[in-house]
Design a protein around this motif. Structure first.
Motif, PDB file in Angstrom:
ATOM      1  N   UNK A 124       0.657  -1.150  -0.047  1.00 45.86           N
ATOM      2  CA  UNK A 124      -0.275  -0.070  -0.035  1.00 45.86           C
ATOM      3  C   UNK A 124       0.795   1.254  -0.076  1.00 45.86           C
ATOM      4  N   UNK A 125       0.520   2.202  -0.742  1.00 51.28           N
ATOM      5  CA  UNK A 125       1.128   3.505  -0.939  1.00 51.28           C
ATOM      6  C   UNK A 125       0.680   4.416   0.283  1.00 51.28           C
ATOM      7  N   UNK A 162      -5.202  15.360  -1.065  1.00 46.20           N
ATOM      8  CA  UNK A 162      -4.621  14.377  -1.763  1.00 46.20           C
ATOM      9  C   UNK A 162      -5.206  12.951  -2.045  1.00 46.20           C
ATOM     10  N   UNK A 163      -5.620  12.214  -0.747  1.00 48.60           N
ATOM     11  CA  UNK A 163      -6.446  11.218  -0.728  1.00 48.60           C
ATOM     12  C   UNK A 163      -7.663  11.178  -1.764  1.00 48.60           C
ATOM     13  N   UNK A 164      -8.313  12.269  -1.629  1.00 53.65           N
ATOM     14  CA  UNK A 164      -9.533  12.356  -2.315  1.00 53.65           C
ATOM     15  C   UNK A 164      -9.305  12.239  -3.823  1.00 53.65           C
ATOM     16  N   UNK A 165      -8.106  12.788  -4.314  1.00 53.15           N
ATOM     17  CA  UNK A 165      -7.999  13.145  -5.405  1.00 53.15           C
ATOM     18  C   UNK A 165      -7.072  11.900  -6.206  1.00 53.15           C
ATOM     19  N   UNK A 167      -7.913   8.364  -5.433  1.00 54.13           N
ATOM     20  CA  UNK A 167      -8.451   7.136  -4.745  1.00 54.13           C
ATOM     21  C   UNK A 167      -7.949   5.749  -5.308  1.00 54.13           C
ATOM     22  N   UNK A 168      -7.126   5.893  -6.448  1.00 54.27           N
ATOM     23  CA  UNK A 168      -6.577   4.586  -6.817  1.00 54.27           C
ATOM     24  C   UNK A 168      -5.252   4.222  -6.010  1.00 54.27           C
ATOM     25  N   UNK A 169      -4.690   5.249  -5.240  1.00 53.62           N
ATOM     26  CA  UNK A 169      -3.749   4.825  -4.125  1.00 53.62           C
ATOM     27  C   UNK A 169      -3.986   4.443  -2.804  1.00 53.62           C
ATOM     28  N   UNK A 170      -5.507   4.499  -2.465  1.00 50.86           N
ATOM     29  CA  UNK A 170      -5.735   4.637  -1.076  1.00 50.86           C
ATOM     30  C   UNK A 170      -6.363   3.098  -0.795  1.00 50.86           C
ATOM     31  N   UNK A 171      -5.739   2.597   0.125  1.00 43.92           N
ATOM     32  CA  UNK A 171      -6.193   1.029   0.477  1.00 43.92           C
ATOM     33  C   UNK A 171      -6.802   1.365   1.825  1.00 43.92           C
TER      34      UNK A 171
END
Length: 201
Positions: A124-125, A162-165, A167-171
Protein backbone atom coordinates in the motif's frame (compact mmCIF):
# COMPACT_ATOMS: atom_id res chain seq x y z
CA UNK A 1 13.15 1.73 2.98
CA UNK A 2 10.88 -0.33 5.18
CA UNK A 3 10.93 1.61 8.45
CA UNK A 4 7.49 2.88 9.42
CA UNK A 5 7.57 5.94 11.67
CA UNK A 6 4.82 7.39 13.81
CA UNK A 7 3.69 11.01 13.72
CA UNK A 8 1.38 12.48 16.36
CA UNK A 9 -0.17 15.84 15.53
CA UNK A 10 -0.76 17.70 18.81
CA UNK A 11 -0.12 21.38 18.08
CA UNK A 12 -3.61 22.90 18.29
CA UNK A 13 -4.90 25.24 20.98
CA UNK A 14 -8.22 23.38 21.39
CA UNK A 15 -10.33 26.48 20.74
CA UNK A 16 -13.64 24.63 21.06
CA UNK A 17 -12.44 22.67 24.06
CA UNK A 18 -11.07 25.69 25.92
CA UNK A 19 -7.45 24.53 26.25
CA UNK A 20 -4.93 22.44 24.30
CA UNK A 21 -6.23 18.90 24.03
CA UNK A 22 -2.72 17.52 24.38
CA UNK A 23 -2.98 18.34 28.09
CA UNK A 24 -6.41 16.76 28.63
CA UNK A 25 -6.46 13.67 30.85
CA UNK A 26 -8.16 10.50 29.65
CA UNK A 27 -7.85 7.08 31.22
CA UNK A 28 -5.11 8.19 33.58
CA UNK A 29 -2.92 9.69 30.84
CA UNK A 30 -2.66 12.99 29.07
CA UNK A 31 -3.89 12.70 25.49
CA UNK A 32 -0.42 13.49 24.12
CA UNK A 33 1.03 10.64 26.20
CA UNK A 34 -1.72 8.27 25.10
CA UNK A 35 -1.16 9.12 21.43
CA UNK A 36 2.59 8.54 21.65
CA UNK A 37 2.12 5.19 23.35
CA UNK A 38 -0.42 4.22 20.70
CA UNK A 39 2.16 4.66 17.95
CA UNK A 40 4.94 2.98 19.90
CA UNK A 41 2.75 0.01 20.81
CA UNK A 42 1.70 -0.24 17.17
CA UNK A 43 5.31 -0.84 16.19
CA UNK A 44 6.25 2.56 14.78
CA UNK A 45 9.83 3.81 15.08
CA UNK A 46 10.90 6.54 15.27
CA UNK A 47 7.92 8.40 16.77
CA UNK A 48 7.72 12.18 16.34
CA UNK A 49 5.22 14.55 17.96
CA UNK A 50 4.39 18.00 16.62
CA UNK A 51 3.63 20.58 19.31
CA UNK A 52 2.68 24.24 18.99
CA UNK A 53 0.24 25.84 21.41
CA UNK A 54 1.31 25.51 25.06
CA UNK A 55 4.63 24.07 23.88
CA UNK A 56 6.52 24.87 27.08
CA UNK A 57 3.70 23.69 29.34
CA UNK A 58 3.44 20.37 27.52
CA UNK A 59 7.19 19.80 27.76
CA UNK A 60 7.08 20.57 31.48
CA UNK A 61 3.95 18.52 32.22
CA UNK A 62 3.75 15.54 29.92
CA UNK A 63 5.81 12.35 29.88
CA UNK A 64 7.14 12.37 26.32
CA UNK A 65 9.49 9.43 26.76
CA UNK A 66 7.80 7.59 23.90
CA UNK A 67 8.66 10.42 21.51
CA UNK A 68 11.91 10.08 19.59
CA UNK A 69 11.69 13.70 18.47
CA UNK A 70 9.59 16.69 19.52
CA UNK A 71 8.93 19.03 16.59
CA UNK A 72 8.02 22.63 17.36
CA UNK A 73 5.55 24.18 14.91
CA UNK A 74 5.32 27.92 15.49
CA UNK A 75 2.95 28.16 12.52
CA UNK A 76 0.30 26.12 14.34
CA UNK A 77 -2.29 28.97 14.21
CA UNK A 78 -2.47 28.48 10.43
CA UNK A 79 -3.99 25.02 10.88
CA UNK A 80 -3.31 21.31 10.79
CA UNK A 81 -1.59 21.46 7.41
CA UNK A 82 1.46 23.23 8.80
CA UNK A 83 1.87 20.57 11.49
CA UNK A 84 1.66 17.79 8.92
CA UNK A 85 4.29 19.48 6.76
CA UNK A 86 6.58 20.02 9.75
CA UNK A 87 6.18 16.43 10.87
CA UNK A 88 6.92 14.95 7.46
CA UNK A 89 9.95 17.21 7.05
CA UNK A 90 11.33 16.02 10.39
CA UNK A 91 11.55 12.37 9.39
CA UNK A 92 14.98 10.79 8.87
CA UNK A 93 15.86 9.50 5.39
CA UNK A 94 15.58 5.81 6.27
CA UNK A 95 11.85 6.11 6.99
CA UNK A 96 9.79 4.63 4.17
CA UNK A 97 6.33 5.47 5.49
CA UNK A 98 4.67 7.23 8.39
CA UNK A 99 1.52 6.51 10.40
CA UNK A 100 -0.22 9.76 11.32
CA UNK A 101 -2.41 9.95 14.41
CA UNK A 102 -4.34 12.86 15.93
CA UNK A 103 -4.06 13.70 19.62
CA UNK A 104 -7.82 13.95 20.18
CA UNK A 105 -8.83 10.37 19.26
CA UNK A 106 -8.09 8.38 22.42
CA UNK A 107 -10.02 5.23 21.45
CA UNK A 108 -7.85 4.40 18.43
CA UNK A 109 -5.88 1.25 19.23
CA UNK A 110 -2.43 -0.09 18.49
CA UNK A 111 -4.04 -2.89 16.48
CA UNK A 112 -5.28 -0.31 13.96
CA UNK A 113 -1.71 0.98 13.59
CA UNK A 114 -0.45 -2.58 13.13
CA UNK A 115 -3.02 -3.18 10.39
CA UNK A 116 -1.85 -0.08 8.52
CA UNK A 117 1.74 -1.25 8.79
CA UNK A 118 0.70 -4.64 7.42
CA UNK A 119 -1.02 -2.95 4.49
CA UNK A 120 2.20 -1.06 3.73
CA UNK A 121 4.21 -4.28 3.91
CA UNK A 122 1.77 -5.71 1.35
CA UNK A 123 2.39 -2.79 -1.03
CA UNK A 124 0.00 0.00 0.00
CA UNK A 125 1.09 3.54 -0.81
CA UNK A 126 -1.61 5.16 1.30
CA UNK A 127 -3.60 3.19 3.87
CA UNK A 128 -6.54 4.65 5.77
CA UNK A 129 -8.28 3.21 8.81
CA UNK A 130 -12.04 3.03 8.27
CA UNK A 131 -14.87 2.87 10.79
CA UNK A 132 -18.33 2.11 9.48
CA UNK A 133 -16.71 2.34 6.03
CA UNK A 134 -15.83 6.00 6.68
CA UNK A 135 -12.14 6.96 6.32
CA UNK A 136 -10.66 8.40 9.50
CA UNK A 137 -7.35 8.27 11.34
CA UNK A 138 -4.81 6.84 11.67
CA UNK A 139 -3.48 7.15 8.14
CA UNK A 140 -0.33 5.65 6.66
CA UNK A 141 1.53 7.49 3.91
CA UNK A 142 4.49 6.12 1.99
CA UNK A 143 7.35 8.52 1.36
CA UNK A 144 6.62 8.47 -2.38
CA UNK A 145 3.55 10.69 -1.83
CA UNK A 146 4.85 13.03 0.90
CA UNK A 147 5.85 15.80 -1.51
CA UNK A 148 2.44 15.88 -3.20
CA UNK A 149 0.67 15.80 0.15
CA UNK A 150 2.80 18.60 1.60
CA UNK A 151 1.93 20.81 -1.36
CA UNK A 152 -1.80 20.37 -0.68
CA UNK A 153 -1.60 20.56 3.13
CA UNK A 154 -2.69 24.14 3.79
CA UNK A 155 -4.93 25.61 6.45
CA UNK A 156 -6.80 22.85 8.24
CA UNK A 157 -6.40 20.48 5.30
CA UNK A 158 -4.02 17.63 5.99
CA UNK A 159 -3.73 14.66 3.65
CA UNK A 160 -7.46 14.58 2.86
CA UNK A 161 -7.25 16.56 -0.38
CA UNK A 162 -4.57 14.32 -1.82
CA UNK A 163 -6.33 11.11 -0.74
CA UNK A 164 -9.59 12.22 -2.31
CA UNK A 165 -7.84 13.16 -5.54
CA UNK A 166 -6.03 9.82 -5.81
CA UNK A 167 -8.47 7.10 -4.69
CA UNK A 168 -6.52 4.67 -6.83
CA UNK A 169 -3.68 4.87 -4.31
CA UNK A 170 -5.78 4.43 -1.19
CA UNK A 171 -6.09 1.10 0.62
CA UNK A 172 -8.97 1.05 3.08
CA UNK A 173 -8.25 -0.85 6.28
CA UNK A 174 -11.37 -1.72 8.35
CA UNK A 175 -10.82 -1.09 12.06
CA UNK A 176 -14.38 -1.13 13.42
CA UNK A 177 -13.64 -4.17 15.53
CA UNK A 178 -10.55 -2.78 17.25
CA UNK A 179 -11.53 0.67 18.47
CA UNK A 180 -13.20 3.92 17.55
CA UNK A 181 -12.19 7.12 15.79
CA UNK A 182 -14.43 9.23 18.05
CA UNK A 183 -12.72 12.53 18.69
CA UNK A 184 -12.80 15.08 21.48
CA UNK A 185 -13.70 18.58 20.36
CA UNK A 186 -15.59 19.84 23.41
CA UNK A 187 -15.80 19.07 27.15
CA UNK A 188 -19.12 17.31 26.43
CA UNK A 189 -17.34 14.99 23.99
CA UNK A 190 -14.81 14.16 26.69
CA UNK A 191 -17.54 13.41 29.24
CA UNK A 192 -19.37 11.18 26.77
CA UNK A 193 -16.26 9.16 25.91
CA UNK A 194 -15.39 8.76 29.57
CA UNK A 195 -18.91 7.54 30.31
CA UNK A 196 -18.88 5.12 27.38
CA UNK A 197 -15.46 3.77 28.38
CA UNK A 198 -16.57 3.31 31.98
CA UNK A 199 -19.70 1.48 30.82
CA UNK A 200 -17.64 -0.90 28.70
CA UNK A 201 -15.11 -1.68 31.40
Amino acid sequence: MTNVAGLLLAAGEGARFGRPKALVEFGGQLLVERGLRLLTAGGCAPVHVVLGAAYDEILATADLADATTVVRNDAWPTGLGSSLRAGLASMPPDVGAVVIALVDQPLVTATAVERLRAAYAAGAVAAVATYGEHPRHPVLLARAVWKDIAELATGDAGARGFLRSRPDLVTKVPCDDVGSAADIDTPDDLATLRDDTAADS
